[in-house]
Design an enzyme around this catalytic site. Structure first.
Site, PDB file in Angstrom:
ATOM      1  N   CYS A 270     -53.181  33.922  13.980  1.00 32.28           N
ATOM      2  CA  CYS A 270     -54.231  34.756  15.024  1.00 32.28           C
ATOM      3  C   CYS A 270     -55.021  35.314  14.336  1.00 32.28           C
ATOM      4  O   CYS A 270     -56.745  35.055  13.395  1.00 32.28           O
ATOM      5  CB  CYS A 270     -53.854  35.283  16.143  1.00 32.28           C
ATOM      6  SG  CYS A 270     -53.632  36.721  16.309  1.00 32.28           S
ATOM      7  N   HIS A 318     -52.989  40.010  19.153  1.00 33.74           N
ATOM      8  CA  HIS A 318     -53.607  38.996  18.994  1.00 33.74           C
ATOM      9  C   HIS A 318     -55.162  38.813  18.986  1.00 33.74           C
ATOM     10  O   HIS A 318     -55.763  40.223  20.287  1.00 33.74           O
ATOM     11  CB  HIS A 318     -53.150  38.138  20.817  1.00 33.74           C
ATOM     12  CG  HIS A 318     -53.232  36.848  20.206  1.00 33.74           C
ATOM     13  ND1 HIS A 318     -53.015  35.520  19.431  1.00 33.74           N
ATOM     14  CD2 HIS A 318     -54.519  35.769  20.974  1.00 33.74           C
ATOM     15  CE1 HIS A 318     -53.324  34.426  19.153  1.00 33.74           C
ATOM     16  NE2 HIS A 318     -54.830  34.909  19.837  1.00 33.74           N
ATOM     17  N   HIS A 330     -59.130  30.373  18.975  1.00 35.90           N
ATOM     18  CA  HIS A 330     -57.964  30.967  18.398  1.00 35.90           C
ATOM     19  C   HIS A 330     -56.909  30.280  17.990  1.00 35.90           C
ATOM     20  O   HIS A 330     -56.915  28.861  18.149  1.00 35.90           O
ATOM     21  CB  HIS A 330     -57.953  31.722  19.760  1.00 35.90           C
ATOM     22  CG  HIS A 330     -57.271  31.376  20.380  1.00 35.90           C
ATOM     23  ND1 HIS A 330     -56.046  32.476  21.262  1.00 35.90           N
ATOM     24  CD2 HIS A 330     -56.669  30.561  21.448  1.00 35.90           C
ATOM     25  CE1 HIS A 330     -54.921  31.756  22.059  1.00 35.90           C
ATOM     26  NE2 HIS A 330     -55.540  30.395  22.131  1.00 35.90           N
TER      27      HIS A 330
END
Length: 355
Positions: A270, A318, A330
């Site tokens: 990520c 994240h 993402h």
């Protein structure tokens, strides 16, 4: 008369012992269900598997960001160590030249009938002896004294560099041990997730993997054409050309696999996707989520614009790139490629606008 029997009294202690034994056995069975050493594993519904796998992926991502941070520091320590070693090598070359010059002078002194004590010390292979007796250099002439002082200074500088290199080596060793620990955690979580997914049928796995893919397919259809990609609901302007370039890069990587620790160009985790997207726009961002959130100006959720970084979970583990209308691009986890998803699908923790 009927015989009356006395009621049997059960020992409270015995009852507690049997209960404890029963609980212990149940606990042992549950504990061994996941490591393969017990009896048959409990049957989980696909929904339960998905929830457990998602939790494992989230925990793995926490460890991944710690790994990324440790690797960044280990790489920096490696660079500093190499620089110190190079500088020490250059100074040792200059020291050898200075010793050679003193040697030539000493040979001339020997031929002329004597060698001053200071030169004996300067030419010694024992630096400590030289440093302890360097005051004797005052007995030499001005030229000899200056040469001896240079050698003394160079010896000290080299020893300082060697000390700094030892510190960096210790730091590097510690970072590498930290990397190993985090890697073990990541791989353990991912292996557990794979084992759980393997218990599903191919149809169930496909159904779980397909959730959320409709939006991805719509975005791929848009990006395949000539039009600038926009989020569902209409175009939303990026605040500047760098943000627009980062969003464009993120769209171009839709479908790329998630690989923990990867920063592109063909696979990402990520924070690696975010770093690569802004690097393509000429902006350097830190490697980890918990560093990236401090790399710009914090913005409220209601003020989000395309290109803003959106962060999730309480540990800031994240990150995605906001693209407008409540959507982000993402890299989710190993079970899903880079995709478009609503920012509501995870616990929102904050947002940053890169400046």
């Amino acid at each position: 008369m009927a015989a009356h029997r006395k009621p049997r009294h059960r020992s409270a202690g015995g009852h507690r012992a049997r209960t404890a034994a029963t609980l212990a056995l149940a606990g042992a069975a549950a504990a061994t269900a996941f490591d393969g050493t017990g009896h048959a594993e409990p049957e989980l519904t696909p929904t339960q598997v998905k929830a457990t796998v998602n939790k494992l992926y989230q925990e793995a991502e926490v460890a991944t960001e710690k790994y990324n941070g440790a690797k960044e520091k280990a790489d920096a320590a490696q660079r500093r160590l190499a620089a110190l070693q190079d500088e020490a090598a250059r100074k040792e070359e200059r020291l050898d030249s200075a010793r050679d010059a003193l040697g030539s002078f000493a040979a001339a002194q020997y031929r002329s009938g004597g060698l001053p004590p200071a030169l004996h010390l300067a030419l010694s292979d024992d630096p400590d002896r030289y440093l302890d007796g360097a005051s004797l250099a005052e007995r030499a002439g001005d030229r000899q004294s200056a040469a001896v002082a240079r050698v003394r200074r160079q010896l000290r500088e080299i020893e300082q560099l060697r000390g700094a290199a030892r510190i960096e080596l210790a730091a590097l060793t510690s970072r590498r041990a930290e990397l190993k620990r985090h890697k073990k955690t990541v791989t353990g979580k991912l292996d557990a997730a794979r084992r759980l997914l393997a218990r599903l049928t191919a149809e169930e796995r496909a159904r779980l993997a397909g959730q959320g893919q409709g939006t991805d397919r719509a975005f791929r259809a848009v990006t395949a054409g000539r039009d600038r990609p926009t989020a569902p609901g209409g175009p939303v302007a990026a605040p500047d050309s760098r943000a627009a370039a980062a969003v464009g890069y993120a769209y171009s990587k839709l479908g790329s696999p998630y690989v923990w620790g990867a920063t592109g160009p063909d696979a990402f985790d990520c924070s690696g996707l975010v770093q690569a997207a802004y690097r393509s726009a000429g902006v350097f961002l830190p490697r980890t989520t918990y560093a990236q959130i401090g790399a710009g100006r914090r913005v409220a959720r209601s003020e989000l614009l395309p290109g803003d970084l959106v962060f999730f979970y309480s540990g800031i583990s994240h990150v995605g790139i906001y693209v407008g209308n409540g959507q982000m691009v993402h890299a989710p986890n190993p079970s899903a490629p880079v995709r478009v998803a609503p920012i509501d699908e995870m616990p929102f923790a904050g947002a940053t606008r890169v400046v």
